[in-house]
Design a protein around this motif. Structure first.
Motif, short mmCIF file in Angstrom:
data_model
loop_
_atom_site.label_atom_id
_atom_site.label_comp_id
_atom_site.label_asym_id
_atom_site.label_seq_id
_atom_site.Cartn_x
_atom_site.Cartn_y
_atom_site.Cartn_z
N UNK A 191 0.80 -1.34 0.03
CA UNK A 191 0.19 -0.02 -0.24
C UNK A 191 0.80 1.24 -0.13
N UNK A 192 1.92 1.03 0.15
CA UNK A 192 3.06 2.25 0.08
C UNK A 192 3.75 2.42 -1.20
N UNK A 193 3.99 1.45 -1.77
CA UNK A 193 5.09 1.49 -2.91
C UNK A 193 4.17 1.63 -4.44
N UNK A 194 4.85 2.30 -5.32
CA UNK A 194 4.29 2.49 -6.54
C UNK A 194 3.47 1.30 -7.13
N UNK A 210 -3.12 -6.77 5.61
CA UNK A 210 -2.96 -5.30 5.93
C UNK A 210 -2.63 -5.07 7.17
N UNK A 211 -2.35 -6.02 7.86
CA UNK A 211 -2.00 -5.89 9.42
C UNK A 211 -3.22 -6.07 10.42
N UNK A 212 -2.75 -6.38 11.61
CA UNK A 212 -3.45 -6.48 12.75
C UNK A 212 -4.78 -5.11 12.70
#
Length: 680
Positions: A517-520, A555-557
């Protein structure tokens, strides 16, 4: 011996010296670290005048048994000082804006963050926030006014900066009335991990980089596990981190629970072996001046969550035991207690009525039957009970209708010694002043907390050598051991066409697919950072073989929703069309990083060569693929055959005990090669 001190058990072996006469052997002068206080001399020996009264008090006398020193110091402490010692909260270094949400990143230095940060929360109003909210207080105020001496460091600067900051913190504590040193704790800092969220793991750091906890379990190498813990102990102690909020003794029996990445898998006996080696590696056979005290969590086992939903949130507040295996989840904790773990952390969860219906449906930090009757009386634990972060204000499951003072009262009655998540002792102080809890109960907890500090040698020397920290942490010798562990953690699940190991000079297109969700782009085409016997190329068209490494993520806890997660790859940020195109272009080695037991049904039929990773490096994976190191790892949990099998599972039952047909790859699966080149 005073009632508030351990009478037996392995917590603080030094405490047992109380039964022996003092000074039966010639005392050996320890190194005394000090900044502002003066030293006292007696019979050629030196002592720190911590309370600045010009005479040698019993708690300052390192020759005396720990219980004697504790009793003397307790007698000099005010109620305010005792209560402050019972809180542990996030502490921030200068430049650390991590708890302020949208503030931009700034350089973190060894100075103090003097800002109070107490954010309102509504976690317990059935309208959960995305992440827990934790209070923090300015460092100087916390030490001098609130008498705080326990801190959780979550920042991630270079080792020398941490070391310098801990020295500054201890210098401040030394100026206080009684000179009680600080205890600085942290979550894990030595692992490759996907979900490096606050309270779970710090992520990539300056410390030596080892496989994730599942990867350590996959090695099936207890000797190397002990070596890991000993190396990490040296690194942590070098920077002044003397308490670990780790490791998880929880079992991965509910595949939808989103904290499986931090466990040692589903098998209670394997997890017990791992926990034992780690406690002994960090602490030694008893706490001493080079130890890091462990906080084993989350009692009595956070794995069997109802529908896999986590109890950080109101919707996941219940643990349950549909298979009747409550006792199975206790095995790793029994191993931790036998090894001498200094502290144990109960989870937020409340036990749902059922096979464990004899327990009150309140969070484990409020549950007297869990802490007093089970943990202390039946299992014999004499150490510190440290709450998880925020059960009073944020996750008071089962006691939502109690006032904050009443929650403290109930948790203290249950047996909590150290409250995590708040920096303001005002309410806890009022609880005692109002007579809801007697001061003798406070003395019981403070006695345990002080005993740990004495056993760790913090009263003698809490300071560290900054230059040594700079050179020791993450050094090449330590990393060489960690590199071996990374390779040993990789599991070969399928090699149908005997594609592996690849021949030298094979042209390989190596791609990782990770949508964070952060990288292009989720795609990274890997270029080697060291010599390899394979020839890496930039496109699949040039390649003889494709190596595709999928890194699924929920996506994480703290991105959780109020429904069970789907473990299929397409629901966890993997583009199946992209995967199919690559796999159809050339012979493909498919590697999958298992932070959860992903369901592979969408691609399983096309995957002829499959590797499982649990937090490792691309170089380690290439060494397995190219045969420089042969795979030896074994699965630490069962990989389910379908999402329906997941939905039908019993949360407290390990996959190996689920009905026939549950497993695609069973617990313990793992192939190897025949004749291969010598391992590194």
């Amino acid at each position: 011996m005073s009632a508030y001190l351990p009478k037996s058990g392995p917590l603080l072996v030094a405490c047992l010296l109380a039964a022996s006469p003092a000074f039966t052997q010639t005392p050996i002068q320890p190194a005394l670290g000090h900044r502002s206080i003066r030293l006292l001399t007696q019979n050629g020996l030196s002592f720190k005048d911590l309370n600045k009264n010009g005479k040698l008090d019993a708690y300052e006398d390192w020759r005396l048994p720990v219980p004697t020193r504790v009793q003397n110091l307790l007698g000099q402490m005010t109620l305010d000082e005792k209560v402050g010692l019972m809180l542990i909260s996030t502490t921030r270094m200068a430049g650390d804006n991590s708890l302020r949400g949208g503030d931009g990143k700034t350089e973190i230095t060894d100075g103090f963050n003097e800002e109070d940060l107490v954010q309102p929360n509504n976690m317990f109003t059935r309208k959960p926030l995305p992440v827990p909210i934790m209070s923090a207080v300015g460092t100087t105020k916390g030490v001098t006014q609130y008498h705080l001496r326990h801190f959780i460091l979550r920042a991630n600067p270079p080792a020398a900066v941490i070391a310098s900051w801990t020295n500054n913190l201890q210098t401040l504590c030394e100026t206080s009335r009684l000179g009680i040193p600080a205890m600085v704790a942290s979550n894990p800092r030595n692992h490759v991990t996907i979900d490096a969220a606050v309270g779970l793991s710090v992520g990539k750091t300056a410390f030596s980089t080892w496989p994730g906890e599942l990867g350590l379990a996959a090695m099936r190498d207890l000797k190397l596990t002990r070596a890991f813990a000993d190396i990490a102990r040296q690194e942590w102690a070098a920077v002044g981190l003397r308490k670990g909020y780790m490791y998880m003794a929880d079992l991965a029996t509910e595949p939808r629970w989103q904290r499986i990445e931090g466990t040692f898998g589903e098998d209670a006996d394997l997890a017990a072996d791992m926990v034992r080696e780690i406690v002994l590696g960090f602490q030694g056979t008893k706490l001493g001046s080079t130890s890091v005290a462990m906080t084993t969590k989350h009692f009595p086992g956070g794995g069997p969550q109802l529908n896999g939903l986590d109890s950080h949130f109101d919707w996941g507040k219940f643990a349950h035991y549909p298979g009747g295996l409550f006792a199975y989840h206790l095995k790793p904790f029994k191993a931790a207690i036998a090894a001498g773990t200094s502290a144990i952390m109960p989870y937020y969860s409340a036990p749902k009525a059922g096979p464990a219906g004899e327990f009150e449906e309140v969070g484990f930090s409020y549950n007297k039957a869990i802490i007093q009757d089970l943990l202390r009386k039946q299992l014999g634990f004499k150490g510190i009970v440290n709450s998880d972060t925020g059960p009073i204000e944020m996750m008071p499951w089962g006691v939502e209708n109690l006032t904050i003072p009443q929650r403290y009262q109930k948790a203290l009655d249950a047996g909590v010694d150290l409250f995590s998540g708040t920096a303001d002792p005002t309410i806890l102080l009022d609880v005692v002043k109002q007579g809801l809890v007697p001061e003798t109960r406070i003395d019981e907890s403070v006695g345990r907390l002080l005993a740990e500090k004495f056993a760790l040698g913090l009263f003698e020397n809490p300071y560290v050598d900054v230059d040594r920290a700079r050179t020791l942490v993450g050094n090449a010798t330590f990393q060489q051991k960690a590199d071996l562990a990374q390779r040993k953690s990789i599991v070969l699940l399928r090699n149908t066409a005997n594609l592996l190991p690849l021949a030298p000079k094979t042209k390989v297109y190596f791609e990782t697919y990770y949508d964070n969700g952060r990288s292009a782009s989720p795609v990274t085409v890997y270029k080697p950072t060291k010599a390899t016997n394979l020839e890496l190329v930039g496109t699949k068209e040039e390649a003889d073989v494709v190596v595709l490494w999928l890194i699924p993520t929920t996506g994480g806890l703290f991105a959780s929703a109020d429904k069970p997660i789907d473990l299929t790859l397409s629901k966890n940020k993997i583009d199946l069309k992209h995967v199919s195109t690559l796999m159809g272009s050339k012979p493909t080695v498919l590697a999958i990083n298992f932070s959860s037991p992903w369901v592979l049904s969408e691609i399983e039929g096309d995957a002829k060569t499959v590797l499982a990773t649990f937090g490792t490096t691309p170089d380690a994976l290439l060494d397995i693929v190219g045969g420089t190191y042969k795979p030896t790892g074994k699965l630490p949990f069962t990989i389910p055959v379908s999402q329906q099998a997941v939905a039908d599972n019993k949360s407290d039952v390990p996959g190996m005990q689920e009905p026939k047909g549950y497993a695609l790859f069973p617990f313990g699966a793992g192939l190897t090669y025949g004749l291969v080149r010598a391992a590194k």
